[in-house]
Design a protein around this motif. Structure first.
Motif, mmCIF file in Angstrom:
data_model
loop_
_atom_site.group_PDB
_atom_site.id
_atom_site.type_symbol
_atom_site.label_atom_id
_atom_site.label_comp_id
_atom_site.label_asym_id
_atom_site.label_seq_id
_atom_site.Cartn_x
_atom_site.Cartn_y
_atom_site.Cartn_z
ATOM 1 N N UNK A 39 7.056 19.941 -8.751
ATOM 2 C CA UNK A 39 5.886 19.748 -9.604
ATOM 3 C C UNK A 39 6.303 19.060 -10.905
ATOM 4 N N UNK A 40 7.393 19.544 -11.493
ATOM 5 C CA UNK A 40 7.892 18.942 -12.736
ATOM 6 C C UNK A 40 8.264 17.472 -12.525
ATOM 7 N N UNK A 41 8.888 17.179 -11.381
ATOM 8 C CA UNK A 41 9.281 15.798 -11.076
ATOM 9 C C UNK A 41 8.051 14.904 -10.967
ATOM 10 N N UNK A 42 6.997 15.408 -10.316
ATOM 11 C CA UNK A 42 5.770 14.646 -10.161
ATOM 12 C C UNK A 42 5.120 14.369 -11.515
ATOM 13 N N UNK A 43 5.077 15.372 -12.381
ATOM 14 C CA UNK A 43 4.329 15.255 -13.623
ATOM 15 C C UNK A 43 5.066 14.492 -14.721
ATOM 16 N N UNK A 44 6.387 14.402 -14.641
ATOM 17 C CA UNK A 44 7.132 13.746 -15.708
ATOM 18 C C UNK A 44 7.938 12.538 -15.265
ATOM 19 N N UNK A 45 8.465 12.541 -14.049
ATOM 20 C CA UNK A 45 9.400 11.490 -13.648
ATOM 21 C C UNK A 45 8.708 10.291 -12.995
ATOM 22 N N UNK A 46 8.020 10.528 -11.897
ATOM 23 C CA UNK A 46 7.321 9.455 -11.169
ATOM 24 C C UNK A 46 5.847 9.829 -11.098
ATOM 25 N N UNK A 47 5.079 9.357 -12.049
ATOM 26 C CA UNK A 47 3.674 9.733 -12.136
ATOM 27 C C UNK A 47 2.833 8.689 -11.415
ATOM 28 N N UNK A 48 2.126 9.037 -10.330
ATOM 29 C CA UNK A 48 1.258 8.057 -9.664
ATOM 30 C C UNK A 48 0.179 7.562 -10.624
ATOM 31 N N UNK A 49 -0.060 6.270 -10.610
ATOM 32 C CA UNK A 49 -1.061 5.681 -11.497
ATOM 33 C C UNK A 49 -2.445 5.691 -10.874
ATOM 34 N N UNK A 50 -2.531 5.909 -9.571
ATOM 35 C CA UNK A 50 -3.819 5.957 -8.886
ATOM 36 C C UNK A 50 -4.354 7.388 -8.933
ATOM 37 N N UNK A 51 -5.594 7.572 -9.378
ATOM 38 C CA UNK A 51 -6.141 8.922 -9.547
ATOM 39 C C UNK A 51 -6.182 9.672 -8.233
ATOM 40 N N UNK A 52 -6.618 8.989 -7.156
ATOM 41 C CA UNK A 52 -6.712 9.659 -5.853
ATOM 42 C C UNK A 52 -5.341 10.135 -5.389
ATOM 43 N N UNK A 53 -4.313 9.285 -5.585
ATOM 44 C CA UNK A 53 -2.958 9.668 -5.173
ATOM 45 C C UNK A 53 -2.422 10.792 -6.060
ATOM 46 N N UNK A 54 -2.685 10.715 -7.357
ATOM 47 C CA UNK A 54 -2.230 11.761 -8.274
ATOM 48 C C UNK A 54 -2.848 13.108 -7.927
#
Length: 596
Positions: A466-481
Motif C-alpha cells: 500500500x505504501x509503495x502504491x501511494x508514494x512510489x509509483x502512483x497511477x495517474x489514471x483515476x480508474x486505475x488508482x
C-alpha cells in the motif's frame, strides 16, 4: 536481479501482444527471456511460463502484465515471484482439441495462430493446455523435452492434432501389402531375433482390433484390403465396410481376426500401390457415411514398386495415371486423408539379408503420397512403432499442421499508456517521513497484536505494498488508482479470529469500509478527499492524504492494543460468528474484512 512482490509492483495493461505466449515487460535493469511467474495464493502455488522483455518505457520496480493474466492470477496484493528458467525447444507436438471441429479448420487455426515462439507451462504429469484462436487444446505429447521443463515451440516444430474417435465417426480402409517382399524376416524383435514384415503387420492389426472392440462413440466403419499387384477384399467378407467397435457382434470381430490371420505374401508378386488406392477410394465412395471422416491407412514396405518404363520419361500423365496424382485427387475432391505406415528399414535389411534390389524397403513413395494428401510424415519402424501406431489409430486420428508456424509478433508497448498508468514522483521530506512512520507503525501493531490477540493483525507484506502504491509509483489514471487501492484495502481486515472485539480494531475496519465505499463509485476522488480531509483532488496529493489517514488510524490501533492485557501462551482464541457482508468478504478474499 530479484523480481517478486516485495521488489516490484505489477501494472495491469490491455493485452500487450497478440499470440499464444504470455509476454511481460520490465525495465532495462530487469531479467529477459523465459521465466516462471509463480503465485502463492494461501499455500496454493500457481505457475505460468512467460517471456520477459526489457523495455525503456517501463520504470524500475514495475512488472507490466496483461490484464487478463493479472486478474486470473490475482496479482493485486498477492505474493508472487518471477524465476528465470531456460527453455527447451520441442521437436514435435501433438495437440488434442477440447471440442469437436473440422480438422481443416483446426490445422489452419494452429498454423496461423502465432504458435512459433510460444512457451508451454509444465504441470504435474504434463503441461498446461494451450489456447489458440480462442480454442483450447490439451497437450497430448511433446517430443524432445522433459516433463518438468519450460518448452518453447519453434517455427520448425512439427505439430499434429489428435482427434479422438469417441467424438467423431471415421470410415477407414486399411491397405495391407502382401507382396513377396513382405515375407522377408529383417525386423528386429524387442526380445531378440528377427520377425517377418508380414508378421509385424498382422500383430499390429490385432492390436487395432483390441482397441476398436472396446471403442465407444459415433459409429466408425472399417474395411481391410490385401494388395500386391491386385487389391482383394478381406474384411468384411461380403464386401463393403462394417462397423467395428464395442457394439459389434462377436461374429464381426471374429471375422476381422480371421481375415488378419489369413494374410500371407504371394510368391513372385510385386507391389502396385496405385491399384490399391483406386480400390480403397471406390469403397469409400460407395459405402462411406456422409458425416464420417474418410481415411486410407496404407501399410507397406515400399519394396518392388513397378518402375516407369523408359519410354514414359517426360510424358504428361493424367490426373489418375500415377499414385501421387491419384492421391492429390482423392484428397482435394473427395476429402480423403492418408495415413502411411512403413515396415522395416533399408538399414535393417542390409544388416540381415543378402543384397536384392526387389526386396529393399523404400518409403520414399509413402512420403510423396502423404505430401500429396496434405502433409505429415509416415510411421516407419518395426514391432513397437507400428504396433503403437495401430493402437492409437484405433482411438482416434492425427492430422498434420503443414507449413511453417506463424511467429509471435514483437512486444510493443505504448509509451503514452505507460505514462498514463504510472507517474514517478520524487519523495520529498514529508513523504519520506510519512513512509518511515508508516513502516514503524505496521511493525509495532503486528507485534502488539501477537501479544494481545495471539496473531499478527495484518497479512505480511500487504501494508508495504500500500505504501509503495501511494508514494512510489502512483497511477495517474483515476480508474486505475481506485482499482489498485480498492484491491489493497480489501485485504486489510484483521486476521486473528475475534480481533474485531477490540474497540481500536473496530475503528480500523470502519475506516476501511468508509474508504472502500468512497472508492466504489469514485470519479473525481472528491469523496476520498473528504474522508481523508484533503483539500486537493489531484491523485498524488490524495495518495499522500490516504497514507496519512492510515497512519493516524494505525497510531490509534497501536495505542489501543498496548492497553489490552497480554494473552497467556496457549490461551484459546475467541471466535465470533461471521454474518452478512463479512461472509461474502471471507469467500472473496479468504480474510474477514469490512465488518459493519
Amino acid at each position: 536481479m530479484k523480481v517478486d512482490s516485495t521488489t516490484h509492483r505489477t501494472v495491469a495493461v490491455p493485452s500487450i501482444a497478440a499470440g499464444v505466449s504470455v509476454q511481460l515487460a520490465v525495465s532495462r535493469k530487469g531479467p529477459q527471456g523465459p521465466a516462471l511467474l509463480e503465485v502463492d495464493d494461501g499455500g496454493r502455488r500457481t505457475a505460468v511460463a512467460v517471456d520477459v522483455h526489457r523495455h525503456d518505457g517501463v520504470p524500475d520496480g514495475a512488472l507490466v502484465v496483461p490484464q487478463e493474466l493479472h486478474d486470473e492470477l490475482g496479482l493485486d496484493g498477492g505474493r508472487w515471484t518471477l524465476r528465470e528458467r531456460p527453455a527447451v525447444q520441442a521437436r514435435g507436438l501433438v495437440l488434442e482439441p477440447a471440442t469437436v471441429r473440422a480438422p481443416d479448420r483446426m490445422t489452419r487455426e494452429i498454423a496461423t495462430g502465432g504458435l512459433a515462439g510460444a512457451l508451454l507451462t509444465p504441470a504435474p504429469g504434463g503441461w498446461e493446455p494451450l489456447v489458440v484462436g480462442g480454442s483450447t487444446y490439451e497437450i497430448k505429447e511433446v517430443r524432445g523435452a522433459g516433463r518438468d521443463s519450460i518448452v518453447r515451440i519453434g517455427p520448425e516444430t512439427t505439430v499434429e492434432i489428435f482427434a479422438p474417435g469417441a467424438r467423431a465417426g471415421v470410415d477407414m480402409v486399411i491397405l495391407a501389402d502382401v507382396s513377396e517382399s513382405m515375407d522377408v524376416a529383417d525386423v528386429p524383435k524387442p526380445s531378440g531375433g528377427y520377425v517377418k514384415r508380414i508378421d509385424v503387420l498382422k500383430r499390429s492389426l490385432r492390436a487395432l482390433l483390441t482397441v476398436r472392440a472396446a471403442a465407444l462413440g459415433p459409429a466408425s466403419q472399417v474395411a481391410l484390403l490385401a494388395f500386391d499387384s491386385k487389391a482383394r477384399t478381406r474384411f468384411p467378407t461380403a464386401g463393403g465396410m462394417a462397423t467395428l467397435d464395442s457394439a459389434s457382434p462377436k461374429a464381426v470381430t471374429e471375422s476381422f481376426r480371421k481375415a488378419v490371420d489369413q494374410l500371407a505374401p504371394r510368391p513372385g508378386s510385386h507391389t502396385d500401390i496405385q491399384r490399391a488406392l483406386h480400390a480403397a477410394a471406390e469403397l469409400l465412395n460407395r459405402h462411406g457415411r456422409p458425416a464420417n471422416e474418410r481415411v486410407i491407412v496404407l501399410v507397406s514396405d515400399g519394396a518392388d514398386c513397378p518402375p516407369r518404363r523408359p519410354e514414359d520419361t517426360g510424358r504428361v500423365f493424367g490426373a489418375l495415371d500415377e499414385p501421387v496424382s491419384l492421391m492429390e485427387h482423392l484428397h482435394r475432391d473427395m476429402k480423403v486423408r492418408l495415413h502411411a505406415v512403413g515396415i522395416s528399414t533399408e538399414e535393417w535389411f542390409h544388416k540381415r539379408c543378402e543384397p536384392n534390389a526387389r526386396l529393399v524397403p523404400d518409403h520414399r513413395l509413402l512420403q510423396k503420397l502423404l505430401l500429396a494428401a496434405g502433409g505429415g510424415r509416415p510411421t516407419i519402424g518395426g514391432v513397437d512403432d507400428v504396433g503403437d501406431y495401430f493402437s492409437e489409430v484405433g482411438t482416434g486420428l492425427r492430422y498434420p499442421v503443414t507449413g511453417r508456424l506463424t511467429a509471435l509478433p514483437a512486444l510493443r508497448l505504448d509509451r503514452k499508456m505507460l505514462q498514463k498508468l504510472t507517474v514517478r514522483r520524487a519523495a520529498g521530506p514529508d513523504r519520506d517521513k510519512l513512509a518511515d512512520e508508516f513502516a514503524g507503525l505496521v511493525r509495532s501493531v503486528n507485534e502488539r497484536s501477537q501479544q494481545a490477540l495471539g496473531g499478527a493483525l495484518f497479512q505480511r507484506g500487504v501494508l508495504p505494498q500500500v505504501e509503495y502504491l501511494l508514494l512510489r509509483d502512483v497511477p495517474a489514471d483515476i480508474a486505475e488508482f481506485t482499482r489498485q487501492l480498492s484491491s489493497h484495502l480489501r485485504r486489510l481486515g484483521p486476521l486473528p479470529p475475534g480481533a474485531s472485539d477490540a474497540a481500536c480494531v473496530r475503528e480500523w475496519t470502519a475506516l476501511m469500509k468508509r474508504l472502500n465505499q468512497a472508492l466504489v463509485a469514485e470519479r473525481d476522488l472528491s469523496e476520498v478527499s473528504r474522508v481523508c480531509q484533503c483539500p486537493s483532488r489531484e491523485i498524488p496529493d490524495v495518495a499522500v492524504a490516504v497514507l496519512g489517514t492510515l497512519c493516524r488510524q494505525l497510531r490509534a490501533v497501536d495505542d489501543g492494543l498496548r492497553r489490552l492485557p497480554t494473552r497467556s501462551a496457549g490461551a484459546p482464541t475467541t471466535r465470533r460468528p461471521v454474518t452478512g457482508g463479512a461472509v461474502r468478504a471471507l469467500e472473496r478474499t479468504g480474510t474477514l474484512s469490512f465488518r459493519s
